[in-house]
Motif scaffolding. Structure first.
Motif, short mmCIF file in Angstrom:
data_model
loop_
_atom_site.label_atom_id
_atom_site.label_comp_id
_atom_site.label_asym_id
_atom_site.label_seq_id
_atom_site.Cartn_x
_atom_site.Cartn_y
_atom_site.Cartn_z
N ASP A 177 34.31 45.19 42.40
CA ASP A 177 32.98 44.85 41.86
C ASP A 177 33.02 43.50 41.13
N LEU A 178 34.08 43.33 40.32
CA LEU A 178 34.18 42.07 39.55
C LEU A 178 34.33 40.87 40.47
N MET A 179 35.08 41.04 41.57
CA MET A 179 35.27 39.93 42.50
C MET A 179 33.94 39.56 43.17
N VAL A 180 33.22 40.58 43.63
CA VAL A 180 31.94 40.34 44.30
C VAL A 180 30.95 39.68 43.34
N GLN A 181 30.93 40.23 42.12
CA GLN A 181 30.04 39.72 41.08
C GLN A 181 30.34 38.24 40.79
N GLY A 182 31.64 37.93 40.62
CA GLY A 182 32.05 36.56 40.32
C GLY A 182 31.66 35.61 41.42
N LEU A 183 31.86 36.09 42.65
CA LEU A 183 31.53 35.28 43.81
C LEU A 183 30.01 34.98 43.84
N ALA A 184 29.24 36.03 43.53
CA ALA A 184 27.77 35.87 43.52
C ALA A 184 27.36 34.87 42.45
N ASN A 185 28.14 34.80 41.36
CA ASN A 185 27.83 33.86 40.28
C ASN A 185 28.37 32.46 40.58
N GLY A 186 28.98 32.30 41.75
CA GLY A 186 29.49 30.99 42.12
C GLY A 186 30.78 30.61 41.43
N GLU A 187 31.52 31.60 40.91
CA GLU A 187 32.80 31.29 40.24
C GLU A 187 33.88 31.05 41.28
N ASP A 188 34.82 30.16 40.96
CA ASP A 188 35.95 29.97 41.87
C ASP A 188 36.96 31.10 41.64
N ALA A 189 37.94 31.17 42.54
CA ALA A 189 38.87 32.31 42.51
C ALA A 189 39.63 32.38 41.18
N ALA A 190 40.06 31.22 40.67
CA ALA A 190 40.82 31.20 39.43
C ALA A 190 39.99 31.78 38.28
#
Lengths: 614, 110
Positions: free
Chosen positions: A410-423
Motif C-alpha cells: 500500500d505504501l509503495m502504491v501510495q508513494g508512486l501515486a504521489n509522484g515520489e521516487d523509489a528512494a
C-alpha cells in the motif's frame, strides 16, 4: 559513566556508614588522623587505575597506623574457592600466596564475615605455622578483619605482631601482642578498604564497557562503509538500512557491471549481535569480490554458500537474494536463497512475490545436494522490484501492529501515486518503522530497483519491450565461459587463440566462423600488446569469453592508459602497406566492437560481439 | 613456427610451417627480406601455415613491396584455406601473385 569525583565521595560516605562512631571515636590515634587515612585511601583507590598498587599502599598505611610488624591483604578469587594474597607488608613477601577459602585464620574470617584476633598464636589450634617454618618469621599475634560490602565477601586484611612503636597509639606495645582496640580499628579500616576495592573494580568494569561501546560504534561505522553510496538521482537502484542495534545483520549492495547491467544483493544474517555483524561483513565482501567475476546469480550464491560453509560457525545462516538488472532492457535475473520473497510491481498495479528457490546460505551443500540456486528471469517493463528483510514486514507501525506485506505494498502504491521516487518511498517506510515509538524489533533493510526511468528512456529511443521470458535452458552454457589472465605479451596470444577456438566451437560456430573469431580476438589482443603496452609487456590483459542471450562476447581488458577511441579506425584497403589491418579484420568478422567504461575507471575494456545463429 | 629455405630454379623457396602471429612474424619478415636483399626472387610456400594474423600478412606485404622496388619476383604458393581467408578479408588475394603449388610458381617465375 560515573566520574572519579563521585566515586571518591561514594567511598567516603560508605566509610562513615560502616564505621559509625564506635571506633573512630575510640582511643588511640587522633580522630583526624584516622579520617585522613580513610579519605586518603578512598582517594587513592578512586584516582588510581592500578588497584593492586592502591591495595599495597593502603595495606602499608593501615599496618603503620595500627602498628603491625607485617600484614597481608587477601582477596577471594573469581571462583570464590581461594584466597589470594594481593599485597603484603613487612619482612616476608607473600604476594601471590593462595590459600583455600575457609582455611586458616584468614579463611575463617572471610567465611564467617567476622574479625579474628589471635592474641597469642601459640594457644590457637587453627594456626599451622607452616609459613613461619618456610620463612623463618615468628608469628606471635594475629589480627584479621574481613572485607565485605552488603554481604558480598571480598577478602580480608591480616596483620601480624604488634610493633612496640605504634605511632599515635599506646596499647599493647612491648610484648608484640595486639589488643582489642587494634582489632576494632582494623575492622573499620578493612570495611573501608573493601568498599574502595569494590568501587575501583566497578569503575574498571565501567571503563571496559566504555571501551567496548566505542569499539562497537567503530564496528558500526565500518559496517555502514560496506553499504554502497547512493547513486545519482536517476540511478535505478537504491537501498536503506536501519539497524535495530548498533550493528546490523542485514546488508544490501549494488554495483555496475562492465556492460551497464547492475549487480545487486540484499541479505539478512540470522541474529542481530556482533556475530551476525561479522558474518554480514564476510557475506558482503564475498558478494563484492565474487560478484565482480560476473557469475550468473545462481552460481554466485552457490559460490558464496561454499565459501561461507567452509569457515562459518554452525547454526548461523544468511538469507540472500542476488541478481542482475539491465537498465537497457529492464531484464532481471534473480536468485533467492531462503529469503523473504521479493515483490515485483507491475505498472498495472499488481504485485507478484518471488519465493525462494533454495535454502539459505550457510546450509552445507552436502545437505542440500549443492548446485546453483535456481534463477528467475523477469522483465520489469517500467515496474519495480522491492527486496526487503522481515524486519520491514514484521516491524511495528503502531503498538503491536505489524506493517505486513500488504501494508508495504500500500505504501509503495501510495508513494508512486504521489509522484515520489523509489528512494523516497523506501525511506518513508524505514522512517515509519523507526518512529513507531518502540525500539525496532529487527534490522530494517529495503532495496528498490525502479525501472520507470529506464523504461521511459527505452521508449524515447523507440525500443520495444523484449519478450517476457527468455531464460536459457539450464543445460546450455551461459554467462562466463572462460576467463584468461595473461601478461600483455606476444607469447600470450597462442593461448588466447586456443581458448577462443574451444569456446566458439562450444557455442556452435562452424569451423570457418570460429577461425574468423580467433583472428578478430587475436588482433584485438595484439593491439593491447603493441599499442596499449607499447610492446614492452608492461601489464596484464584479462580476456572474458561469454555467452549472453544468444551472443558470443569477448571482453578484453587492459590496465594501460586510456586509448583515444576516436583514433582507432580501419585503414583504407587500397593503400597496400604493412600494418593497420587488425581493426579492419575485427570489424569485418565481428557484429559489434565497442569500448565500455572499465571497472574502477582503470585501463580499457573492449567488447567484441558475434551473434550465435541457431 | 618453422622456416625452411631452399633454392629452386634460381629462386628462394621459403616454406613456412605452423602459426604466424605477433611473436613469430618478425622471423618471417627477416627471412623474406634477407632473401630479397641478397637479390633473389622469392616463392613463399604457405601450405603448412595453420594460422596467420595481420602481422604475418604485414610481413608478406613488406617483402612484396621490397621485391617490387628491386624488380624481383615474389609469389605465394599453396595457400591453404585459413591463410587465404585472411588474405581475402584484407582484399590482398587480388594483390599478391598466388600459385596453386610451389612447382607452378617456380615454373612461372623462373
Amino acid at each position: 559513566m560515573r566520574d572519579k569525583a563521585s566515586l571518591s565521595l561514594g567511598s567516603i560516605e560508605g566509610m562513615g556508614r560502616v564505621n559509625g562512631g564506635a571506633v573512630l571515636g575510640g582511643r588511640g590515634g587522633s580522630l583526624s588522623e584516622q579520617l585522613d587515612l580513610l579519605a586518603e585511601m578512598a582517594r587513592d583507590f578512586a584516582a588510581s587505575r592500578d588497584i593492586e598498587g592502591a591495595m599495597a599502599r593502603a595495606l602499608a598505611r593501615i599496618a603503620a597506623m595500627v602498628g603491625a610488624e607485617g600484614g597481608a591483604l587477601f582477596l577471594l578469587d573469581e571462583t570464590a574457592e581461594n584466597l589470594v594474597c594481593h599485597a603484603s607488608f613487612g619482612p616476608v613477601d607473600i604476594n601471590g600466596l593462595s590459600v583455600k577459602a575457609g582455611q586458616g585464620i584468614v579463611g575463617r574470617s572471610v567465611a564467617g564475615n567476622c574479625s579474628e584476633m589471635v592474641r597469642d598464636v601459640a594457644a590457637d589450634p587453627q594456626f599451622k605455622g607452616a609459613l613461619d617454618e618456610k620463612t623463618g618469621f615468628t608469628t606471635k599475634s594475629i589480627l584479621c578483619a574481613p572485607m565485605a560490602v552488603q554481604g558480598e565477601r571480598i577478602g580480608a586484611i591480616e596483620l601480624v605482631n604488634k610493633t612496640s612503636r605504634s605511632p599515635g597509639r599506646s596499647q599493647g606495645g612491648g610484648n608484640g601482642l595486639f589488643a582489642d582496640e587494634d582489632l576494632k580499628f582494623l575492622e573499620a579500616l578493612a570495611a573501608s578498604a573493601g568498599l574502595a576495592i569494590l568501587n575501583a573494580r566497578l569503575a574498571g568494569e565501567l571503563a571496559e564497557q566504555e571501551v567496548m561501546r566505542r569499539e562497537l560504534a567503530l564496528a558500526a561505522e565500518i559496517q555502514r562503509g560496506l553499504l554502497p553510496p547512493p547513486g545519482a538521482d536517476d540511478f535505478p537502484v537504491c537501498g536503506v538500512n536501519r539497524p535495530a542495534r548498533v550493528v546490523s545483520g542485514d546488508f544490501y549492495d549494488f554495483f555496475i557491471l562492465y556492460d551497464g547491467r547492475i549487480a545487486f544483493t540484499l541479505a539478512d544474517v540470522s541474529g542481530k549481535g556482533m556475530n551476525a555483524a561479522l558474518l554480514m561483513a564476510k557475506a558482503a565482501s564475498l558478494f563484492r569480490c565474487l560478484g565482480k567475476e560476473d557469475l550468473r546469480p545462481g552460481r554466485l550464491l552457490q559460490r558464496i554458500n561454499a565459501e561461507v560453509c567452509e569457515t562459518s560457525l554452525r547454526g548461523m545462516f544468511v538469507t540472500m537474494v542476488a541478481g542482475t538488472y539491465d537498465p537497457a532492457t529492464g531484464r532481471v535475473v534473480l536468485s533467492n536463497a531462503g529469503h523473504e520473497p521479493p515483490l515485483v510491481y507491475a505498472p498495472d498495479g499488481s504485485f507478484r512475490a518471488l519465493s525462494a528457490g533454495a535454502p539459505p546460505v550457510g546450509i552445507p551443500p552436502e545437505l542440500t545436494g549443492g548446485g546453483p540456486v535456481p534463477e528467475e528471469v523477469l522483465h520489469l517493463n517500467g515496474g519495480a522490484l522491492y527486496i526487503f528483510t522481515d524486519g520491514v514486514t514484521e516491524g511495528y507501525v503502531t503498538t503491536g501492529k505489524e506493517l505486513s506485506d500488504q501494508g508495504f505494498k500500500d505504501l509503495m502504491v501510495q508513494g508512486l501515486a504521489n509522484g515520489e521516487d523509489a528512494a523516497t518511498r523506501i525511506n518513508r517506510v524505514a522512517t515509519l518503522l523507526t518512529s513507531s515509538g518502540q525500539p525496532l524489533r529487527d534490522d530494517v533493510t529495503i532495496m528498490a530497483i525502479d525501472d520507470a526511468g529506464p523504461a521511459r528512456r527505452r521508449a524515447e529511443k523507440g525500443e520495444t519491450s523484449p519478450p517476457p521470458d527468455d531464460a536459457p535452458p539450464v543445460d546450455v552454457l551461459e554467462g562466463l565461459l572462460c576467463q584468461l589472465n595473461l601478461p600483455g605479451r606476444a607469447q600470450s596470444l597462442v593461448m588466447v587463440r586456443r581458448a577462443v577456438e574451444v569456446a566458439a566451437t562450444a557455442c556452435g560456430f562452424a569451423k570457418e566462423q570460429t577461425q574468423d573469431i580467433i583472428l578478430a580476438v587475436d588482433e584485438a589482443c595484439q593491439n593491447v600488446v603493441r599499442h596499449a603496452y607499447g610492446g614492452k609487456g608492461g601489464g596484464d590483459m584479462v580476456i572474458d569469453l561469454r555467452r549472453e542471450q544468444g551472443e558470443f562476447q569477448v571482453l578484453i581488458r587492459d590496465f594501460a592508459a586510456p586509448v583515444d577511441v576516436a583514433r582507432i579506425k580501419p585503414r583504407e584497403l587500397d593503400d597496400v602497406r604493412p600494418g593497420g589491418l587488425g581493426v579492419h579484420f575485427i570489424r569485418e568478422v565481428m557484429d559489434r566492437m565497442d569500448y565500455l567504461p572499465p571497472p574502477d575507471g582503470q585501463g580499457n575494456l573492449l567488447r567484441l560481439t558475434k551473434t550465435i545463429r541457431a | 613456427m618453422d622456416i625452411a629455405i631452399s633454392d629452386q630454379g634460381g629462386l628462394k623457396v621459403v616454406a613456412i610451417s605452423g602459426e604466424v602471429d605477433l611473436s613469430t612474424s618478425p622471423k618471417v619478415r627477416d627471412a623474406l627480406l634477407d632473401c630479397i636483399f641478397k637479390g633473389a626472387g622469392v616463392v613463399v610456400d604457405l601450405s603448412k601455415v595453420a594460422y596467420i594474423d595481420s602481422s604475418g600478412v604485414a610481413s608478406l606485404v613488406e617483402a612484396f613491396q621490397n621485391a617490387k622496388t628491386r624488380k624481383l619476383s615474389f609469389a605465394l604458393a599453396s595457400v591453404g584455406d585459413t591463410p587465404l581467408r585472411v588474405l581475402k578479408l584484407a582484399r590482398l588475394d587480388q594483390v599478391f601473385i598466388i600459385h596453386d603449388t610451389v612447382d607452378s610458381a617456380v615454373a612461372a617465375l623462373g
